[in-house]
Design a protein around this motif. Structure first.
Motif, PDB file in Angstrom:
ATOM      1  N   ASN A 223      -9.031   0.257   4.524  1.00  0.00           N
ATOM      2  CA  ASN A 223      -9.911   1.140   5.282  1.00  0.00           C
ATOM      3  C   ASN A 223      -9.343   1.451   6.656  1.00  0.00           C
ATOM      4  O   ASN A 223      -8.438   0.776   7.145  1.00  0.00           O
ATOM      5  CB  ASN A 223     -11.290   0.491   5.432  1.00  0.00           C
ATOM      6  N   LEU A 224      -9.928   2.481   7.271  1.00  0.00           N
ATOM      7  CA  LEU A 224      -9.596   2.863   8.640  1.00  0.00           C
ATOM      8  C   LEU A 224     -10.869   2.965   9.479  1.00  0.00           C
ATOM      9  O   LEU A 224     -10.999   3.830  10.358  1.00  0.00           O
ATOM     10  CB  LEU A 224      -8.846   4.200   8.654  1.00  0.00           C
ATOM     11  N   ASP A 225     -11.825   2.099   9.227  1.00  0.00           N
ATOM     12  CA  ASP A 225     -13.106   2.141   9.936  1.00  0.00           C
ATOM     13  C   ASP A 225     -12.895   2.007  11.447  1.00  0.00           C
ATOM     14  O   ASP A 225     -12.107   1.175  11.911  1.00  0.00           O
ATOM     15  CB  ASP A 225     -14.016   1.016   9.454  1.00  0.00           C
ATOM     16  N   THR A 226     -13.638   2.820  12.203  1.00  0.00           N
ATOM     17  CA  THR A 226     -13.513   2.841  13.658  1.00  0.00           C
ATOM     18  C   THR A 226     -14.894   3.063  14.277  1.00  0.00           C
ATOM     19  O   THR A 226     -15.670   3.891  13.780  1.00  0.00           O
ATOM     20  CB  THR A 226     -12.570   3.966  14.112  1.00  0.00           C
ATOM     21  N   GLY A 227     -15.205   2.325  15.332  1.00  0.00           N
ATOM     22  CA  GLY A 227     -16.482   2.553  16.005  1.00  0.00           C
ATOM     23  C   GLY A 227     -16.765   1.492  17.046  1.00  0.00           C
ATOM     24  O   GLY A 227     -16.125   0.439  17.083  1.00  0.00           O
ATOM     25  N   LEU A 228     -17.749   1.774  17.904  1.00  0.00           N
ATOM     26  CA  LEU A 228     -18.157   0.839  18.939  1.00  0.00           C
ATOM     27  C   LEU A 228     -19.644   1.010  19.201  1.00  0.00           C
ATOM     28  O   LEU A 228     -20.132   2.126  19.359  1.00  0.00           O
ATOM     29  CB  LEU A 228     -17.389   1.092  20.242  1.00  0.00           C
ATOM     30  N   GLY A 229     -20.365  -0.115  19.223  1.00  0.00           N
ATOM     31  CA  GLY A 229     -21.785  -0.061  19.513  1.00  0.00           C
ATOM     32  C   GLY A 229     -22.546  -1.161  18.813  1.00  0.00           C
ATOM     33  O   GLY A 229     -21.980  -2.194  18.433  1.00  0.00           O
ATOM     34  N   VAL A 230     -23.843  -0.933  18.662  1.00  0.00           N
ATOM     35  CA  VAL A 230     -24.729  -1.862  17.962  1.00  0.00           C
ATOM     36  C   VAL A 230     -25.211  -1.170  16.693  1.00  0.00           C
ATOM     37  O   VAL A 230     -25.692  -0.035  16.740  1.00  0.00           O
ATOM     38  CB  VAL A 230     -25.930  -2.250  18.847  1.00  0.00           C
ATOM     39  N   ILE A 251     -21.725 -13.410  11.784  1.00  0.00           N
ATOM     40  CA  ILE A 251     -20.485 -13.074  12.448  1.00  0.00           C
ATOM     41  C   ILE A 251     -19.479 -12.649  11.398  1.00  0.00           C
ATOM     42  O   ILE A 251     -19.487 -13.159  10.266  1.00  0.00           O
ATOM     43  CB  ILE A 251     -19.950 -14.266  13.276  1.00  0.00           C
ATOM     44  N   GLY A 252     -18.626 -11.685  11.729  1.00  0.00           N
ATOM     45  CA  GLY A 252     -17.634 -11.222  10.768  1.00  0.00           C
ATOM     46  C   GLY A 252     -16.388 -10.722  11.458  1.00  0.00           C
ATOM     47  O   GLY A 252     -16.417 -10.305  12.620  1.00  0.00           O
ATOM     48  N   ILE A 253     -15.265 -10.778  10.760  1.00  0.00           N
ATOM     49  CA  ILE A 253     -14.015 -10.202  11.239  1.00  0.00           C
ATOM     50  C   ILE A 253     -13.521  -9.212  10.201  1.00  0.00           C
ATOM     51  O   ILE A 253     -13.754  -9.381   8.997  1.00  0.00           O
ATOM     52  CB  ILE A 253     -12.945 -11.278  11.518  1.00  0.00           C
ATOM     53  N   SER A 254     -12.857  -8.151  10.671  1.00  0.00           N
ATOM     54  CA  SER A 254     -12.401  -7.091   9.774  1.00  0.00           C
ATOM     55  C   SER A 254     -10.938  -6.761  10.041  1.00  0.00           C
ATOM     56  O   SER A 254     -10.456  -6.865  11.171  1.00  0.00           O
ATOM     57  CB  SER A 254     -13.240  -5.823   9.973  1.00  0.00           C
ATOM     58  N   THR A 255     -10.243  -6.343   8.993  1.00  0.00           N
ATOM     59  CA  THR A 255      -8.867  -5.873   9.078  1.00  0.00           C
ATOM     60  C   THR A 255      -8.762  -4.605   8.244  1.00  0.00           C
ATOM     61  O   THR A 255      -9.689  -4.271   7.495  1.00  0.00           O
ATOM     62  CB  THR A 255      -7.882  -6.930   8.530  1.00  0.00           C
ATOM     63  N   PRO A 256      -7.637  -3.890   8.322  1.00  0.00           N
ATOM     64  CA  PRO A 256      -7.477  -2.694   7.489  1.00  0.00           C
ATOM     65  C   PRO A 256      -7.418  -2.982   5.987  1.00  0.00           C
ATOM     66  O   PRO A 256      -7.434  -2.050   5.189  1.00  0.00           O
ATOM     67  CB  PRO A 256      -6.147  -2.100   7.980  1.00  0.00           C
TER      68      PRO A 256
END
Length: 267
Positions: A223-230, A251-256
């Protein structure tokens, strides 16, 4: 033609991240949820309908005494809303779905047929193939599949559009799995009262996700998910697939290539 309405899901925490009640909102304030036994109405003009009087082992659906849905316009204190999609289903169609669902699922079973099972099936009925839940159910026994679909919401404090080629999943007790084909979407929100603020985009080649006890989950998803916020009560930051999410009991961590999470960590 019937009116287009938003469909949202509320997470109501009963015991931290380990026990949650799911409530579905249609439009501005129509509320649908199930409980075991007659329950406690969410507003003064609402009651609970079921097939077995006040038998505490039976399933009941919240509905207004005048035959309309119960009404509540925002999440209860400390909870957050997730935008699931939009629908053209009428109140009569939803009432027919509820009657059939109660007929097929009259007994409340915590690990099999419960509030989360009902909410997920109602959301799929309302939105169709592009329905987007925040997580797999914590517990339950169910299976679902949907073909290509798209949904868009252009009114209110959350603007969102999403398309997918389809998904399929299954849940048995606390174990769950879901696979989805290529999907894309975008969301911009200014609904901080209900736990949503910021802008997000998603572009995924496909997704395979598994969930175990206590909300431990792993996801394979180029994926190429992108964003900032709640989003859905969680602080999220992502750039081209790399990022994290925290809050709302998870809690979570994401990578491409995918991600790992615990609790109500979402995607």
């Amino acid at each position: 033609m019937s009116e287009k309405r938003t469909v949202r899901l509320e997470d109501h925490y009963l015991a931290g991240p380990f026990a949650k009640h799911w409530t579905v909102y249609v439009g501005e304030s129509d509320v649908y949820e199930v409980t075991r036994g007659p329950g406690i109405p969410s507003s003064a003009n609402s009651s609970w309908s079921g097939s077995s009087g006040k038998d505490a082992s039976k399933m009941f659906i919240n509905e207004a005494r005048d035959g309309r849905p119960s009404r509540r316009s925002w999440a209860r204190s400390g909870n957050a809303m997730t935008l699931v999609g939009s629908t053209f289903k009428t109140d009569d169609e939803i009432a027919a779905f509820n009657r059939e669902w109660l007929n097929n699922n009259s007994d409340y079973e915590l690990l099999d047929t419960n509030c989360q099972t009902y909410a997920q099936e109602l959301c799929q009925f309302l939105v169709g193939g592009a329905f987007q839940m925040p997580n797999l159910p914590q517990v339950g026994t169910d299976a679902w599949a949907s073909g290509p679909g798209a949904t868009a919401t252009g009114t209110g404090p959350i603007r969102s559009a999403r398309a997918t080629v389809g998904k399929a999943g299954a849940q048995w007790k606390s174990l769950g799995a879901e696979a989805e084909g290529p999907s894309a979407g975008a969301t911009a929100s200014n609904d901080i009262r209900n736990g949503n603020f910021g802008a997000f985009s998603e572009a995924s080649v496909g997704r395979a996700e598994v969930k175990g006890p206590l909300g431990v989950r792993a996801r394979l998803e180029p994926n190429l998910d992108t964003g900032l916020g709640v989003q859905s009560g969680q602080l999220k930051a992502k750039v081209l697939g790399f990022g994290f999410s925290i809050g709302g009991g998870g809690i979570g961590i994401s990578t491409p290539l995918g991600g790992l999470g615990f609790g109500n960590s979402g995607k």
